[in-house]
Design a protein around this motif. Structure first.
Motif, PDB file in Angstrom:
ATOM      1  N   GLY A 117       0.836  -1.186   0.000  1.00  0.00           N
ATOM      2  CA  GLY A 117       0.000   0.000   0.000  1.00  0.00           C
ATOM      3  C   GLY A 117       0.875   1.241   0.000  1.00  0.00           C
ATOM      4  O   GLY A 117       2.079   1.168  -0.247  1.00  0.00           O
ATOM      5  N   ARG A 118       0.281   2.374   0.306  1.00  0.00           N
ATOM      6  CA  ARG A 118       1.026   3.626   0.259  1.00  0.00           C
ATOM      7  C   ARG A 118       2.186   3.629   1.248  1.00  0.00           C
ATOM      8  O   ARG A 118       3.316   3.989   0.896  1.00  0.00           O
ATOM      9  CB  ARG A 118       0.097   4.802   0.549  1.00  0.00           C
ATOM     10  CG  ARG A 118       0.794   6.165   0.445  1.00  0.00           C
ATOM     11  CD  ARG A 118      -0.135   7.307   0.766  1.00  0.00           C
ATOM     12  NE  ARG A 118      -0.562   7.244   2.171  1.00  0.00           N
ATOM     13  CZ  ARG A 118      -1.319   8.171   2.758  1.00  0.00           C
ATOM     14  NH1 ARG A 118      -1.788   9.182   2.055  1.00  0.00           N
ATOM     15  NH2 ARG A 118      -1.653   8.051   4.028  1.00  0.00           N
ATOM     16  N   ASP A 121       4.890   1.214   0.182  1.00  0.00           N
ATOM     17  CA  ASP A 121       5.615   1.748  -0.970  1.00  0.00           C
ATOM     18  C   ASP A 121       6.654   2.776  -0.517  1.00  0.00           C
ATOM     19  O   ASP A 121       7.750   2.858  -1.073  1.00  0.00           O
ATOM     20  CB  ASP A 121       4.617   2.374  -1.948  1.00  0.00           C
ATOM     21  CG  ASP A 121       5.243   2.781  -3.257  1.00  0.00           C
ATOM     22  OD1 ASP A 121       6.141   2.066  -3.742  1.00  0.00           O
ATOM     23  OD2 ASP A 121       4.854   3.823  -3.811  1.00  0.00           O
ATOM     24  N   ARG A 164       3.366  -1.479  -5.751  1.00  0.00           N
ATOM     25  CA  ARG A 164       2.067  -0.983  -5.326  1.00  0.00           C
ATOM     26  C   ARG A 164       1.146  -0.737  -6.520  1.00  0.00           C
ATOM     27  O   ARG A 164       1.494   0.011  -7.436  1.00  0.00           O
ATOM     28  CB  ARG A 164       2.234   0.333  -4.551  1.00  0.00           C
ATOM     29  CG  ARG A 164       0.908   0.925  -4.087  1.00  0.00           C
ATOM     30  CD  ARG A 164       1.060   2.363  -3.653  1.00  0.00           C
ATOM     31  NE  ARG A 164      -0.230   2.924  -3.236  1.00  0.00           N
ATOM     32  CZ  ARG A 164      -0.469   4.206  -3.068  1.00  0.00           C
ATOM     33  NH1 ARG A 164       0.484   5.095  -3.281  1.00  0.00           N
ATOM     34  NH2 ARG A 164      -1.664   4.626  -2.700  1.00  0.00           N
ATOM     35  N   PRO A 166      -1.923   1.193  -8.330  1.00  0.00           N
ATOM     36  CA  PRO A 166      -2.431   2.554  -8.130  1.00  0.00           C
ATOM     37  C   PRO A 166      -3.711   2.556  -7.294  1.00  0.00           C
ATOM     38  O   PRO A 166      -4.582   1.698  -7.461  1.00  0.00           O
ATOM     39  CB  PRO A 166      -2.690   3.052  -9.560  1.00  0.00           C
ATOM     40  CG  PRO A 166      -2.768   1.828 -10.401  1.00  0.00           C
ATOM     41  CD  PRO A 166      -1.881   0.818  -9.754  1.00  0.00           C
ATOM     42  N   GLU A 167      -3.784   3.535  -6.389  1.00  0.00           N
ATOM     43  CA  GLU A 167      -4.946   3.690  -5.505  1.00  0.00           C
ATOM     44  C   GLU A 167      -5.208   2.437  -4.668  1.00  0.00           C
ATOM     45  O   GLU A 167      -6.331   2.193  -4.224  1.00  0.00           O
ATOM     46  CB  GLU A 167      -6.200   4.040  -6.317  1.00  0.00           C
ATOM     47  CG  GLU A 167      -6.056   5.286  -7.176  1.00  0.00           C
ATOM     48  CD  GLU A 167      -5.773   6.532  -6.354  1.00  0.00           C
ATOM     49  OE1 GLU A 167      -6.305   6.625  -5.229  1.00  0.00           O
ATOM     50  OE2 GLU A 167      -5.014   7.392  -6.843  1.00  0.00           O
ATOM     51  N   ASN A 168      -4.170   1.635  -4.471  1.00  0.00           N
ATOM     52  CA  ASN A 168      -4.286   0.416  -3.660  1.00  0.00           C
ATOM     53  C   ASN A 168      -5.359  -0.541  -4.179  1.00  0.00           C
ATOM     54  O   ASN A 168      -5.981  -1.283  -3.404  1.00  0.00           O
ATOM     55  CB  ASN A 168      -4.579   0.747  -2.193  1.00  0.00           C
ATOM     56  CG  ASN A 168      -3.411   1.431  -1.515  1.00  0.00           C
ATOM     57  OD1 ASN A 168      -2.322   1.552  -2.088  1.00  0.00           O
ATOM     58  ND2 ASN A 168      -3.619   1.900  -0.306  1.00  0.00           N
ATOM     59  N   ARG A 169      -5.600  -0.512  -5.489  1.00  0.00           N
ATOM     60  CA  ARG A 169      -6.613  -1.414  -6.047  1.00  0.00           C
ATOM     61  C   ARG A 169      -6.157  -2.863  -5.915  1.00  0.00           C
ATOM     62  O   ARG A 169      -4.978  -3.154  -5.727  1.00  0.00           O
ATOM     63  CB  ARG A 169      -6.869  -1.072  -7.519  1.00  0.00           C
ATOM     64  CG  ARG A 169      -5.677  -1.299  -8.438  1.00  0.00           C
ATOM     65  CD  ARG A 169      -6.111  -1.427  -9.885  1.00  0.00           C
ATOM     66  NE  ARG A 169      -5.007  -1.427 -10.803  1.00  0.00           N
ATOM     67  CZ  ARG A 169      -4.201  -2.471 -11.017  1.00  0.00           C
ATOM     68  NH1 ARG A 169      -4.377  -3.596 -10.340  1.00  0.00           N
ATOM     69  NH2 ARG A 169      -3.216  -2.391 -11.893  1.00  0.00           N
TER      70      ARG A 169
END
Length: 261
Positions: A117-118, A121, A164, A166-169
């Motif tokens: 996740g963010r 990352d 990661r 994008p947007e934790n999809r």
């Protein structure tokens, strides 16, 4: 030479062509289009246009390339280098860090999560955000820790994807497929005694099925290693009422590690 046109007739013909959209002279002599159509009907060898940009060959099969690289890894360091250099996954271009693992690689217990996740990352390590903090508390409750120096109480953690989304999809099927050979090699090189599959994505990757609510708590096997599907800590943060089932699963893992499972 008399062309059959006087000045005004020629100008009128030119104006008419301009009105039709003809704005450039292609040749000095007229072209018989009927003859050209006949010529086009005859097969001819293709001729490359001058200064044409070559069309690149189709890229190699990403899954086949992943299998080749994973098979060539002789240790975890070699596997990490092969994964980080793998260029077929578009997620790499948008991620900040390559997230390979955390914890003790000699640990008896190995946990497989979904993807960074963010926070992961940013840190370059798996499970360091809120879900990771909850995971650490869950493990501590059964006397386990990723930082434990001894293999008996240590935990080794990785993810299905090292980059990661994008947007934790949720990872896509193609992304899971291209990293599955690396994940299987990771498990084989780490040689854990017990696997925990955190959430639907690792179950989908390693078992070929999902539906964590139905699957959790039921032991299965992955590459000859006992494996237990469990709720992902991120799910427990959203659904705290499921912590009771997660606690039962942790006790089951503890019993298996102690030889009573």
């Amino acid at each position: 030479m008399d062309s059959g046109f006087d000045y005004w007739a020629a100008k009128a013909a030119l104006d008419w062509q301009i009105e039709l959209g003809a704005d450039e002279a292609i040749g000095d002599a007229p072209v018989d289009r009927y003859a050209l159509d006949a010529a086009r009907a005859k097969p001819t060898a293709p001729v490359a246009a001058p200064n044409a940009v070559p069309v690149p060959a189709a890229p190699d099969d990403p899954v086949a390339e992943a299998r080749r690289l994973a098979a060539g890894a002789r240790d975890l360091g070699g596997l990490a280098a092969a994964m980080e250099g793998f260029e077929h996954c578009a997620l790499k271009a948008g991620a900040r860090s390559f997230v390979f693992c955390d914890g003790n690689p000699d640990a008896r217990l190995m946990i497989v999560g979904e993807a960074p996740g963010r926070e992961e990352d940013r840190a370059g390590r798996p499970f360091v955000g809120r879900a990771g903090q909850l995971l650490d508390r869950m493990l501590a409750a059964i006397g386990m820790a990723r930082a434990a120096p001894d293999a008996a109480h240590a935990v080794y953690i990785t993810n299905v994807l090292p980059w990661r989304p994008p947007e934790n999809r949720r990872p896509e099927r193609a992304e899971i497929a291209m990293f599955l050979p690396f994940l299987e090699a990771h498990i084989a090189l780490a040689r854990p005694e017990v696997l925990v599959l955190m959430g639907n994505t690792p179950c989908d990757a390693l078992l070929g099925r999902s539906g964590i609510t139905r699957m959790r708590g039921s032991w299965t096997e992955v590459l000859g290693v006992p494996a237990l599907p469990m709720f992902h800590p991120a799910f427990l943060l959203r659904q705290p009422q499921a912590k009771r089932e997660a606690w039962a699963d942790l006790l089951d893992v503890q019993a298996r590690l102690r030889g009573r499972g």
